[in-house]
Design a protein around this motif. Structure first.
Motif, short mmCIF file in Angstrom:
data_model
loop_
_atom_site.label_atom_id
_atom_site.label_comp_id
_atom_site.label_asym_id
_atom_site.label_seq_id
_atom_site.Cartn_x
_atom_site.Cartn_y
_atom_site.Cartn_z
N GLY A 137 0.81 -1.21 0.00
CA GLY A 137 0.00 0.00 0.00
C GLY A 137 0.85 1.26 0.00
N LYS A 138 1.88 1.28 0.82
CA LYS A 138 2.77 2.44 0.89
C LYS A 138 3.58 2.61 -0.39
N PHE A 139 3.88 1.49 -1.07
CA PHE A 139 4.63 1.59 -2.32
C PHE A 139 3.85 2.41 -3.34
N PHE A 140 2.56 2.11 -3.50
CA PHE A 140 1.77 2.81 -4.51
C PHE A 140 1.39 4.22 -4.06
N SER A 141 1.19 4.43 -2.77
CA SER A 141 0.81 5.76 -2.30
C SER A 141 1.97 6.74 -2.31
N THR A 142 3.20 6.25 -2.30
CA THR A 142 4.38 7.13 -2.31
C THR A 142 5.16 7.03 -3.62
N LEU A 143 4.55 6.46 -4.66
CA LEU A 143 5.29 6.18 -5.89
C LEU A 143 5.87 7.43 -6.53
N GLY A 144 5.12 8.55 -6.51
CA GLY A 144 5.63 9.79 -7.10
C GLY A 144 6.90 10.26 -6.44
N VAL A 145 6.90 10.26 -5.11
CA VAL A 145 8.10 10.66 -4.37
C VAL A 145 9.23 9.65 -4.59
N SER A 146 8.87 8.37 -4.65
CA SER A 146 9.88 7.34 -4.83
C SER A 146 10.60 7.49 -6.17
N VAL A 147 9.85 7.85 -7.22
CA VAL A 147 10.47 8.05 -8.54
C VAL A 147 11.47 9.20 -8.48
N ARG A 148 11.08 10.32 -7.87
CA ARG A 148 12.01 11.46 -7.76
C ARG A 148 13.22 11.09 -6.91
N PHE A 149 12.98 10.36 -5.84
CA PHE A 149 14.08 9.95 -4.96
C PHE A 149 15.05 9.03 -5.69
N SER A 150 14.52 8.05 -6.41
CA SER A 150 15.38 7.09 -7.10
C SER A 150 16.19 7.78 -8.20
N LEU A 151 15.56 8.70 -8.94
CA LEU A 151 16.27 9.42 -9.99
C LEU A 151 17.36 10.32 -9.41
N ALA A 152 17.09 10.91 -8.24
CA ALA A 152 18.09 11.77 -7.61
C ALA A 152 19.25 10.97 -7.03
N LYS A 153 18.95 9.79 -6.52
CA LYS A 153 19.98 8.98 -5.88
C LYS A 153 20.86 8.25 -6.89
N MET A 154 20.33 7.98 -8.07
CA MET A 154 21.04 7.19 -9.07
C MET A 154 22.42 7.76 -9.41
N PRO A 155 22.56 9.06 -9.74
CA PRO A 155 23.91 9.56 -10.08
C PRO A 155 24.88 9.51 -8.91
N ILE A 156 24.37 9.63 -7.69
CA ILE A 156 25.26 9.56 -6.53
C ILE A 156 25.79 8.14 -6.37
N MET A 157 24.93 7.17 -6.54
CA MET A 157 25.35 5.76 -6.45
C MET A 157 26.36 5.44 -7.54
N ILE A 158 26.08 5.88 -8.76
CA ILE A 158 26.99 5.62 -9.87
C ILE A 158 28.35 6.27 -9.63
#
Length: 300
Positions: A137-158
């Motif tokens: 339930g939390k995955f779908f309710s926070t999906l918009g924030v999760s997409v922004r978070f994942s895109l922001a974190k990706m270059p740092i991880m790389i």
């Protein structure tokens, strides 16, 4: 203290591991589907070049007649066939490079970064008010924030991964391939992973706490460097134990046990991150139903 409290909460709520395992299987299925346009032409060329036949001969030699000498000879033949494929077919080289960049780097990191915000939301509910939220339930309710978070974190991880492998490559050039190289490589990876985890430990919890993605990262970095010794040592111990556990399970279960080790590691890192956030911001939280108050001297 952060590791101990996080581990206690993880054991008390071990169902989190099964939720993450299900998420991993779904993401893996998606990645396999995305990989097919790259993998099938490569596999066809390898089959025509005798790569798979050579691998079969190598392991047959190892397990039957021939022993180690025949095994290494067959592997060298496989290597020569792979080199021939790449030298004679620019399309395959392009496909391999595209697969590495778009699937293993971009898509993999994006999909496996979407779980952090819903996980932090679930853990925040358990620790702040002993509430039980569903991961799905939390995955779908926070999906918009999760997409922004994942895109922001990706270059740092790389960037961290590129830096760690750059250092390892430097040691290869300096000392060559000798018996000390595996120990050096593991030490470098451990140091960089611990630093990366320390700097991003409180990122997802800060976003869940109401900060934006960018401000949340700034807050996480501030918590890290104002209590660097405490946070970094926690992650050094955590990653050391996870690496040791992974090697042990790989050896004694022939890799089968890794299906549990990976979601367990992801859940443990999530618990440690939010526990660090609660400890360093002086918030009381539940540990398996008991309220814990962080020491005042550790609060920033």
């Amino acid at each position: 203290m952060s590791f101990k409290n996080a581990f206690r909460n993880l054991v008390a709520h071990f169902g989190t591991v099964w939720s993450i395992l299900l998420y991993m299987l779904i993401c893996s299925a998606i990645l396999v589907g995305l990989s097919m346009p790259f993998i099938l032409p490569i596999a066809t060329e390898f089959a025509d070049a005798g790569v798979f036949e050579g691998l079969s001969k190598a392991f047959t030699a190892l397990l039957g007649e021939g022993g180690w000498n025949a095994f290494w000879d067959s592997l060298y033949s496989v290597y020569a066939n792979i080199v021939t494929v790449f030298r004679g077919n620019d399309r395959i080289a392009t496909l391999v490079m595209s697969f590495f960049i778009f699937i293993l780097i971009v898509a993999f990191r994006f999909f496996f970064g979407l779980y952090e915000i819903p996980l932090a939301t679930v853990l925040d509910g358990r620790m702040s008010c002993n509430a039980a939220y569903g991961f799905g339930g939390k995955f779908f309710s926070t999906l918009g924030v999760s997409v922004r978070f994942s895109l922001a974190k990706m270059p740092i991880m790389i960037a961290f991964d590129a830096a760690s492998f750059g250092v390892i490559y430097g040691f290869v050039q300096l000392i060559g391939f000798n018996v000390a190289l595996p120990f050096i490589a593991i030490t470098v990876l451990l140091a960089f992973r611990a630093l990366r985890s320390s700097m991003t430990a409180a990122w997802a919890p800060s976003v869940v706490d109401g900060m934006g993605v960018i401000k949340g990262f700034g807050r996480s970095v501030e918590i890290c460097f104002r209590r660097f010794g405490s946070v970094y040592s926690t992650y050094v111990v955590t990653w050391l134990l996870l690496i040791a556990c992974g090697l042990f399970v790989t050896i004694f279960t022939l890799g089968v046990g890794l299906i549990i080790v990976f979601p367990f590691a992801m859940a443990l890192l999530g618990y440690i991150g939010i526990t660090v956030f609660y400890n360093k911001t002086g918030r009381r939280y539940y540990i398996d139903g008991t309220v814990y108050t962080p020491p005042v001297e550790n609060v920033i």
